[in-house]
Design a protein around this motif. Structure first.
Motif, short mmCIF file in Angstrom:
data_model
loop_
_atom_site.label_atom_id
_atom_site.label_comp_id
_atom_site.label_asym_id
_atom_site.label_seq_id
_atom_site.Cartn_x
_atom_site.Cartn_y
_atom_site.Cartn_z
N LEU A 113 0.78 -1.24 0.00
CA LEU A 113 0.00 0.00 0.00
C LEU A 113 0.82 1.29 0.00
N GLY A 114 2.12 1.17 0.22
CA GLY A 114 2.94 2.37 0.41
C GLY A 114 2.84 3.40 -0.71
N GLU A 119 -0.56 7.58 4.21
CA GLU A 119 -0.63 7.40 5.65
C GLU A 119 0.10 6.14 6.08
N VAL A 120 -0.01 5.08 5.29
CA VAL A 120 0.71 3.84 5.60
C VAL A 120 2.21 4.08 5.49
N LEU A 121 2.63 4.80 4.45
CA LEU A 121 4.05 5.08 4.26
C LEU A 121 4.60 5.94 5.40
N THR A 122 3.85 6.95 5.80
CA THR A 122 4.26 7.80 6.92
C THR A 122 4.36 7.00 8.21
N LEU A 123 3.40 6.11 8.42
CA LEU A 123 3.39 5.26 9.61
C LEU A 123 4.61 4.34 9.62
N ALA A 124 4.92 3.76 8.46
CA ALA A 124 6.08 2.87 8.36
C ALA A 124 7.37 3.63 8.65
N HIS A 125 7.51 4.82 8.09
CA HIS A 125 8.72 5.62 8.30
C HIS A 125 8.88 5.94 9.78
N ALA A 126 7.82 6.40 10.42
CA ALA A 126 7.89 6.74 11.84
C ALA A 126 8.22 5.52 12.69
N THR A 127 7.64 4.38 12.32
CA THR A 127 7.88 3.15 13.07
C THR A 127 9.34 2.72 12.99
N TYR A 128 9.89 2.73 11.79
CA TYR A 128 11.27 2.30 11.63
C TYR A 128 12.24 3.29 12.27
N GLU A 129 11.89 4.58 12.29
CA GLU A 129 12.73 5.55 12.98
C GLU A 129 12.74 5.28 14.49
N THR A 130 11.57 4.98 15.05
CA THR A 130 11.51 4.65 16.47
C THR A 130 12.31 3.39 16.77
N SER A 131 12.17 2.37 15.92
CA SER A 131 12.93 1.13 16.11
C SER A 131 14.43 1.42 16.05
#
Length: 199
Positions: A113-114, A119-131
């Protein structure tokens, strides 16, 4: 006065998560979600919104759970270097030789879906930055404990470890054997987290 909901919201999100994880977003219908949740269409819409909103809620729940587990593993393992090696080896422990594994729900969803759903792409980016930040904190602890070179860039190494870990997860979906995956994870750990020479 409104009647209280007669269902466990987390159980519904978990059921939806499993459905999206198994089938993907596009191949999951409202009928599928009704079947796995035990709710009627009207109840799903009233509680969660449409299919996309339920998907996003389920995906965020998955991310929150993963970050909670990551914090626990990285923070509670006695030696930080051991926690970092475990991170690379963890995806192999979940696999078996019975067929294609499911991979990572976030990675699968981003691939699907990216390009179409910012919104999915933004969520993925934020998630991987936190990780990345969580892993970098663990790397700094390993440096303080003398198990990694102090001059290593913690953020850069954290991104490399996260990329390697996600690569192992992806390769597990291709049907690579558990033995090959374990050997690969050990090789990555040896290259990314070499034992510090005692000089």
């Amino acid at each position: 006065m409104a009647r209280p909901r007669a269902f466990d919201e987390k159980q519904i999100l978990d059921a939806a998560q499993e459905q999206f994880w198994d089938a993907g977003y596009a191949a999951t219908s409202m009928e599928d979600l009704m079947q796995v949740s035990g709710l009627g269409k009207g109840s799903i819409y009233a509680a969660f919104g449409d299919k996309r909103q339920l998907f996003l809620r389920a995906l965020r729940s998955y991310i929150d759970s993963n970050h909670e587990n990551l914090r626990k593993v990285l923070g509670e393992t006695p030696r930080a270097i051991s926690a970092l090696r475990m991170l690379l080896e963890a995806p192999v422990d979940e696999g078996d030789d019975s067929g294609v594994r499911r991979g990572c729900l976030l990675a699968n969803s981003t691939s699907e879906l990216g390009n179409a759903d910012p919104e999915v792409l933004t969520l993925a980016h934020a998630t991987y930055e936190t990780s990345t930040e969580l892993i970098a904190d663990c790397i700094s602890r390993a440096q303080d404990e003398g198990d990694l070179q102090a001059e290593s860039d913690a953020i850069a190494l954290a991104r490399a470890i996260l990329t390697a870990q996600q690569g192992i997860v992806y390769m597990s979906r291709t049907g690579m054997s558990t033995a090959a995956l374990k050997a690969t994870s050990r090789s990555l750990a040896d290259h990314l987290l070499p034992a510090r020479s005692s000089d």
